[in-house]
Design a protein around this motif. Structure first.
Motif, short mmCIF file in Angstrom:
data_model
loop_
_atom_site.label_atom_id
_atom_site.label_comp_id
_atom_site.label_asym_id
_atom_site.label_seq_id
_atom_site.Cartn_x
_atom_site.Cartn_y
_atom_site.Cartn_z
N ALA A 63 0.83 -1.21 0.00
CA ALA A 63 0.00 0.00 0.00
C ALA A 63 0.86 1.25 0.00
CB ALA A 63 -0.93 -0.01 1.21
N MET A 64 1.94 1.24 0.78
CA MET A 64 2.82 2.41 0.83
C MET A 64 3.42 2.71 -0.54
SD MET A 64 2.62 3.48 3.94
CE MET A 64 0.92 2.92 3.77
N SER A 65 3.96 1.69 -1.19
CA SER A 65 4.60 1.92 -2.49
C SER A 65 3.58 2.33 -3.54
CB SER A 65 5.35 0.65 -2.92
OG SER A 65 4.47 -0.45 -3.01
N ALA A 66 2.45 1.63 -3.60
CA ALA A 66 1.45 1.95 -4.62
C ALA A 66 0.89 3.35 -4.45
CB ALA A 66 0.32 0.92 -4.57
N SER A 67 0.64 3.77 -3.21
CA SER A 67 0.03 5.08 -2.98
C SER A 67 0.99 6.22 -3.30
CB SER A 67 -0.46 5.19 -1.54
OG SER A 67 0.60 5.00 -0.63
N GLY A 127 7.16 -5.87 1.73
CA GLY A 127 6.11 -5.48 0.80
C GLY A 127 6.41 -4.17 0.09
N THR A 128 6.99 -3.21 0.83
CA THR A 128 7.34 -1.92 0.21
C THR A 128 8.39 -2.11 -0.88
OG1 THR A 128 6.87 -0.78 2.29
CG2 THR A 128 8.18 0.40 0.67
N ILE A 129 9.40 -2.91 -0.60
CA ILE A 129 10.46 -3.14 -1.58
C ILE A 129 9.91 -3.85 -2.81
CG2 ILE A 129 12.61 -4.40 -1.99
CD1 ILE A 129 13.33 -3.85 0.94
N ILE A 130 9.03 -4.83 -2.60
CA ILE A 130 8.42 -5.53 -3.74
C ILE A 130 7.61 -4.54 -4.59
CG2 ILE A 130 6.69 -7.25 -4.39
CD1 ILE A 130 7.54 -8.88 -1.97
N GLY A 131 6.83 -3.68 -3.94
CA GLY A 131 6.06 -2.70 -4.68
C GLY A 131 6.94 -1.72 -5.45
N ILE A 132 8.03 -1.28 -4.84
CA ILE A 132 8.94 -0.36 -5.52
C ILE A 132 9.56 -1.03 -6.75
CG2 ILE A 132 11.15 0.84 -5.28
CD1 ILE A 132 10.40 1.43 -2.39
N LEU A 133 9.97 -2.28 -6.61
CA LEU A 133 10.56 -3.00 -7.74
C LEU A 133 9.57 -3.13 -8.88
CD1 LEU A 133 12.57 -5.83 -5.90
CD2 LEU A 133 13.47 -3.75 -6.99
N ILE A 134 8.30 -3.40 -8.56
CA ILE A 134 7.29 -3.51 -9.61
C ILE A 134 7.10 -2.18 -10.32
CG2 ILE A 134 4.84 -3.92 -10.05
CD1 ILE A 134 4.87 -5.96 -7.80
N GLN A 135 7.04 -1.10 -9.54
CA GLN A 135 6.84 0.22 -10.13
C GLN A 135 8.04 0.67 -10.94
OE1 GLN A 135 4.01 1.77 -10.03
NE2 GLN A 135 2.90 0.87 -8.31
N SER A 148 10.29 -1.11 -12.38
CA SER A 148 10.60 -1.97 -13.53
C SER A 148 9.67 -1.73 -14.70
CB SER A 148 10.54 -3.44 -13.12
OG SER A 148 9.23 -3.79 -12.69
N GLY A 149 8.91 -0.63 -14.65
CA GLY A 149 8.02 -0.31 -15.76
C GLY A 149 6.69 -1.01 -15.66
N GLY A 150 6.29 -1.39 -14.45
CA GLY A 150 5.04 -2.10 -14.29
C GLY A 150 3.84 -1.20 -14.14
N SER A 151 3.97 0.07 -14.46
CA SER A 151 2.84 1.00 -14.32
C SER A 151 2.54 1.64 -15.65
CB SER A 151 3.16 2.07 -13.27
OG SER A 151 2.12 3.03 -13.22
N GLY A 152 1.25 1.77 -15.96
CA GLY A 152 0.84 2.42 -17.20
C GLY A 152 0.70 3.91 -17.08
N ALA A 153 1.07 4.47 -15.95
CA ALA A 153 0.94 5.91 -15.76
C ALA A 153 2.06 6.68 -16.44
CB ALA A 153 0.93 6.24 -14.27
N GLU A 154 3.08 5.99 -16.92
CA GLU A 154 4.21 6.66 -17.53
C GLU A 154 3.87 7.05 -18.96
OE1 GLU A 154 7.39 3.93 -17.27
OE2 GLU A 154 7.36 3.81 -15.09
#
Length: 404
Positions: free
Chosen positions: A255-259, A313-321, A323-329
């Motif tokens: 939640a921290m990383s995604a938000s 969980g925060t580190i996993i979320g950061i790695l996903i974000q 690594s280009g895992g977000s369509g907001a870019e």
């Protein structure tokens, strides 16, 4: 007749041309990136007028909450997410040193109600609007392109988050023989075990007296029953509670990383909501561990160990974000993501978090607030305090969202 037939063919050909033209325009729009679409919208005269009007109406001075959040979270989204995880993991655990070992988790209902208001307020006022509409930009009008399948995937991610916690809670109840992961289950177990021991002792005493009244009987008196400490079911419940805490903290870290990758305001408000929930949550789990046979120091150490899950969980979320895992870019095609949408895996972390918050704020906690006793006057007074606490927690989140 021939002229009317010719006219019908001409109309049919014209309609076909219009359909093909519309299809080619849709295809060309689908090939554009989201950044290109925004750039084209900015050239529209009405959009430029709206931007000018919003810029004039915008307040040049930052709100108090924005200034506080800027001090607490001064870095990049990744740095801010790690700082937020430190804030929600450190202080609540250090507060356990001030808690007595005989604290009753059921006495935390007002604090739990306040946390419920914060969680539900953050979900309804921040997370869900951000998930479906995005964060507004100051001094600039924003247009949202409606993708029906995109919204379906976001709703599916919310449901997956909700059902993940349902499965966790159900598994814990099965493993502990019916006790769920809440703030009062440890106390209930303690009362059940104590009553069981007390009834056993009373039965023994009464049996002794009745046997002494029988003439000529030489029945030996039963051995005294001693309370040997927590039962095996309580010990198992304490250990399984640690596993559930660790898993729950992983979702807090996500939640921290995604938000924070969504926006600074959403990240800060989510941090506050999780922090308000963690205080009664940690105190209740601390009381359960003590009742399960842990010493105060061992219980505090176990809670610090479970806090590692939040950082994981925060580190996993950061790695996903990252690594280009977000369509907001920028540069992301409207149809180049998951199942022909503009979404990527990183975009599903925030709705997954919203689903877990909905479960924790409703199913996991509300039943505890619904418990009532025989004293109607006392229960009405307690209910008024709980509703006031919920309104206060939700009101804080509404203020942050309104004033941001």
């Amino acid at each position: 007749m021939r002229s009317s037939a010719t006219l019908r063919w001409a109309l049919l050909l014209a309609q076909t041309a219009l359909v093909l033209g519309a299809a080619s325009k849709v295809a060309s729009i689908g090939d554009l990136s989201l950044e290109d679409i925004d750039a084209k919208l900015e050239t529209c005269s009405i959009v430029q007028d709206l931007n000018a009007h919003k810029a004039l109406a915008a307040d040049d001075e930052n709100s108090l909450s924005s200034r506080v959040f800027a001090v607490l979270f001064p870095g990049s989204p990744a740095v801010n997410a790690l700082l937020a995880t430190l804030y929600i993991s450190g202080p609540p655990n250090f507060l356990l040193a001030l808690c007595p070992t005989n604290i009753d988790p059921s006495s935390l209902t007002i604090m739990v109600a306040f946390a419920v208001g914060g969680l539900m307020g953050d979900t309804l006022f921040h997370l869900l609007p951000e998930i479906f509409l995005g964060e507004p930009e100051p001094g600039k009008a924003k247009f949202v392109l409606v993708e029906p399948n995109r919204n379906l995937l976001l709703g599916l991610a919310i449901l997956v988050g909700f059902m993940t916690f349902v499965a966790m809670d159900k598994g814990l109840r099965i493993a502990t023989g019916g006790a769920g992961h809440d703030h009062s289950h440890g106390h209930a177990h303690a009362e059940e075990d104590a009553s069981a021991v007390s009834s056993s002792v009373d039965t023994g005493k009464s049996g002794t007296k009745s046997r002494k009244k029988k003439a000529g009987s030489t029945v030996a008196a039963p051995e005294p029953v001693e309370n040997s400490g927590p039962s095996q079911s309580m010990k198992l419940g304490g250990l399984l509670n640690l596993i559930a805490d660790f898993t729950h903290n992983i979702t807090d870290g996500l939640a921290m990383s995604a938000s924070f990758y969504a926006s600074p305001t959403v990240g800060a408000s989510t941090t506050l909501a999780v922090f308000l929930h963690e205080i009664p949550h940690e105190v209740g789990d601390f009381a359960l561990l003590v009742q399960s046979g842990f010493s105060k120091r061992a219980a505090m150490g176990a809670q610090f160990v479970t806090a590692i899950g939040a950082f994981l969980g925060t580190i996993i979320g950061i790695l996903i974000q990252e690594s280009g895992g977000s369509g907001a870019e920028g540069g992301i095609s409207m149809t180049g993501g998951l199942w022909g949408t503009s979404l990527f895996w990183g975009d599903l972390l925030l709705p997954f978090t919203a689903g877990t918050f909905l479960y924790v704020g409703t199913v996991a906690v509300i039943p505890e607030l619904l418990e009532t006793g025989p004293n109607k006057g006392l229960e009405l007074k307690k209910t008024l305090g709980q509703f006031t606490a919920i309104a206060l927690g939700a009101g804080i989140m509404l203020y942050i969202s309104w004033d941001a």
